[in-house]
Design a protein around this motif. Structure first.
Motif, short mmCIF file in Angstrom:
data_model
loop_
_atom_site.label_atom_id
_atom_site.label_comp_id
_atom_site.label_asym_id
_atom_site.label_seq_id
_atom_site.Cartn_x
_atom_site.Cartn_y
_atom_site.Cartn_z
N ALA A 126 0.85 -1.19 0.00
CA ALA A 126 0.00 0.00 0.00
C ALA A 126 0.88 1.24 0.00
O ALA A 126 2.02 1.22 0.47
CB ALA A 126 -0.93 0.00 1.22
N LEU A 127 0.36 2.32 -0.54
CA LEU A 127 0.99 3.63 -0.48
C LEU A 127 0.21 4.50 0.49
O LEU A 127 -1.02 4.56 0.42
CB LEU A 127 1.00 4.30 -1.86
N ASP A 128 0.92 5.19 1.39
CA ASP A 128 0.21 6.12 2.26
C ASP A 128 0.01 7.44 1.52
O ASP A 128 0.38 7.60 0.35
CB ASP A 128 0.95 6.29 3.59
N ASP A 129 -0.60 8.40 2.19
CA ASP A 129 -0.96 9.66 1.53
C ASP A 129 0.26 10.38 0.97
O ASP A 129 0.21 10.94 -0.13
CB ASP A 129 -1.71 10.57 2.50
N LEU A 130 1.37 10.39 1.72
CA LEU A 130 2.56 11.08 1.25
C LEU A 130 3.17 10.37 0.05
O LEU A 130 3.62 11.01 -0.90
CB LEU A 130 3.59 11.21 2.38
N ASP A 131 3.18 9.04 0.08
CA ASP A 131 3.68 8.29 -1.08
C ASP A 131 2.87 8.64 -2.33
O ASP A 131 3.43 8.88 -3.40
CB ASP A 131 3.56 6.79 -0.83
N GLN A 132 1.55 8.65 -2.20
CA GLN A 132 0.70 8.94 -3.35
C GLN A 132 0.93 10.37 -3.87
O GLN A 132 1.01 10.59 -5.08
CB GLN A 132 -0.76 8.74 -2.98
N ALA A 133 1.06 11.30 -2.94
CA ALA A 133 1.31 12.69 -3.34
C ALA A 133 2.66 12.81 -4.03
O ALA A 133 2.81 13.53 -5.02
CB ALA A 133 1.25 13.60 -2.11
N LEU A 134 3.66 12.08 -3.53
CA LEU A 134 4.99 12.12 -4.12
C LEU A 134 4.98 11.56 -5.54
O LEU A 134 5.56 12.16 -6.46
CB LEU A 134 5.96 11.31 -3.24
N GLY A 150 9.20 18.69 -2.53
CA GLY A 150 8.80 18.75 -1.12
C GLY A 150 7.86 19.90 -0.83
O GLY A 150 6.89 19.74 -0.08
N ALA A 151 8.14 21.07 -1.43
CA ALA A 151 7.27 22.23 -1.21
C ALA A 151 5.86 21.95 -1.72
O ALA A 151 4.88 22.39 -1.12
CB ALA A 151 7.87 23.45 -1.92
N ALA A 152 5.76 21.20 -2.81
CA ALA A 152 4.44 20.92 -3.39
C ALA A 152 3.64 19.94 -2.54
O ALA A 152 2.42 20.07 -2.42
CB ALA A 152 4.60 20.39 -4.80
N VAL A 153 4.32 18.96 -1.94
CA VAL A 153 3.59 17.92 -1.20
C VAL A 153 3.56 18.17 0.30
O VAL A 153 2.96 17.40 1.06
CB VAL A 153 4.18 16.52 -1.48
N GLY A 154 4.25 19.24 0.74
CA GLY A 154 4.22 19.58 2.16
C GLY A 154 5.16 18.77 3.02
O GLY A 154 4.81 18.40 4.15
N ARG A 192 11.83 8.92 0.82
CA ARG A 192 10.62 8.19 0.42
C ARG A 192 10.78 7.64 -1.00
O ARG A 192 10.44 6.50 -1.28
CB ARG A 192 9.41 9.11 0.48
N TRP A 193 11.27 8.49 -1.89
CA TRP A 193 11.42 8.05 -3.28
C TRP A 193 12.44 6.91 -3.39
O TRP A 193 12.21 5.95 -4.12
CB TRP A 193 11.82 9.20 -4.19
N GLN A 194 13.52 7.01 -2.68
CA GLN A 194 14.53 5.94 -2.72
C GLN A 194 13.91 4.61 -2.29
O GLN A 194 14.20 3.56 -2.88
CB GLN A 194 15.71 6.31 -1.82
N ARG A 195 13.06 4.65 -1.29
CA ARG A 195 12.45 3.41 -0.83
C ARG A 195 11.45 2.88 -1.84
O ARG A 195 11.37 1.67 -2.10
CB ARG A 195 11.75 3.64 0.52
N LEU A 196 10.66 3.76 -2.44
CA LEU A 196 9.72 3.34 -3.48
C LEU A 196 10.46 2.71 -4.66
O LEU A 196 10.06 1.65 -5.17
CB LEU A 196 8.91 4.54 -3.96
N ALA A 197 11.54 3.35 -5.07
CA ALA A 197 12.30 2.85 -6.21
C ALA A 197 13.00 1.53 -5.88
O ALA A 197 13.03 0.60 -6.68
CB ALA A 197 13.31 3.90 -6.68
N ARG A 198 13.58 1.47 -4.69
CA ARG A 198 14.33 0.28 -4.29
C ARG A 198 13.42 -0.94 -4.18
O ARG A 198 13.83 -2.07 -4.48
CB ARG A 198 15.04 0.53 -2.96
#
Length: 346
Positions: A9-17, A33-37, A46-52
């Motif tokens: 699952a993706l949490d809200d920040l993952d989805q926004a990213l 970061g400024a766009a997603v808060g 977060r991105w490194q973990r998603l990609a990895r």
């Protein structure tokens, strides 16, 4: 986020990213970061973990402007395999740098390929001499793409507000303000590198391609602004809430084809809509929530676009390769084959 590999699952920040990177795939972490808060360190981590974990990735492929300028052609090839030979055939095809997508699909074909070639003669030679001679294949059918009305780089997860989207879009690199140009060996080398890692830095790209970071910056910006290159942030289908990939072939009156295609691309689920030259004249790919939803989508499509007649349909059972990226049976990225249109030869 639930686990390091094969996240469920993706949490809200993952989805926004992911949504932010679909809009601005090469933007700096401060801007994202400024766009997603969130702060830049957090979104980078977060991105490194998603990609990895193979849950999300960013790639690049030649855009429709390359074909429109006479520097490439796109084809969809149906492949029928001998009993028990599908895996062997697919393994051979996913290794080819110009076969950018390989899908095991339901219906009247075993595999569906998306193939890029520098010219029609090269495609013809590959289909005749390479594909036709490959052990385990008993039949093929080639459909040439005419116009690509929409493709996956425009598909969005839709996790951001309109204000967040506007913040990202206002600083985005302009698209379509540079005319098409003759692709160089450096451009093709950049395509290959960026197809594997669309966020590779100018410095890294310069080292790998044997040039300077300033030259890379200029070339990448020109590829993007001319529409010759398309960057794409993808998410593993089980994490998208639209895990079923539905493929439809349709027919419309030639004089109405563009209007029909524009109506089709207005549907949220549609990731690809392309005119094709073959027994049908339109192909579309949609992501839907379930097999039941696939049938409901077709009903909605008929109501929305009555001038389109759907004449064939399939579901992607296993997208083995998607725009150069290798996927496991669940849809998570396991690696990549660099895209090289010239690899077809001819």
């Amino acid at each position: 986020m639930t686990q390091e590999f094969g996240m469920t699952a993706l949490d809200d920040l993952d989805q926004a990213l992911v949504h932010a990177l679909q809009i601005a795939p090469r933007a700096g972490w401060a801007r994202i970061g400024a766009a997603v808060g969130a702060d830049p360190v957090t979104v980078a981590r977060r991105w490194q973990r998603l990609a990895r974990s193979g849950s999300a990735w960013i790639g690049c492929h030649p855009g429709p402007a390359a074909a429109e300028s006479g520097q490439g052609c796109l084809a969809f090839v149906e492949v029928d395999c001998a009993n028990g030979r599908l895996t062997e055939v697919a393994r051979a095809l996913v290794a080819e740098a110009h076969v950018i997508t390989v899908e095991h699909v339901s219906g009247g074909r075993d595999l569906l390929l998306t193939v890029l070639a520098p010219r029609l003669s090269a495609l013809t030679r590959w289909v005749t001499h390479r594909l036709g001679a490959l052990d385990g294949i008993v039949g093929t059918r080639t459909h040439l793409a005419s116009t690509v009305y929409t493709e996956g780089s425009r598909w969005r997860l839709r996790a951001l507000s309109s204000e967040q989207i506007a913040r990202l879009s206002e600083d985005a690199a302009p698209r379509g303000d540079t005319s098409a140009f003759e692709l160089t060996d450096l451009d093709h080398a950049l395509f290959a590198e960026l197809s594997v890692d669309g966020r590779a830095s100018h410095t890294v790209l310069a080292e790998r391609c044997g040039t300077s970071p300033d030259t890379v910056r200029r070339r990448v910006n020109r590829l993007l602004s001319s529409g010759m290159a398309q960057f794409r942030c993808e998410v593993a289908r089980p994490l998208s809430e639209w895990p079923v990939s539905l493929i439809l072939w349709g027919r419309a009156a030639p004089a109405e084809l563009r209007t029909v295609a524009e109506q089709v691309t207005g549907a949220r689920e549609v990731r690809l809509c392309a005119g094709v030259i073959g027994r049908h004249n339109l192909k579309l790919v949609a992501w839907v929530r379930s097999l039941d939803d696939a049938q409901r989508f077709e009903v909605r499509l008929a109501e929305r676009v009555p001038a389109l007649t759907v004449v064939d349909r399939a579901v992607a059972l296993w997208p083995m390769k998607l725009n150069g990226n290798l996927l496991d049976e669940r849809g998570y990225r396991t690696g990549a084959v660099p895209i090289d249109v010239r690899a077809v030869g001819g």
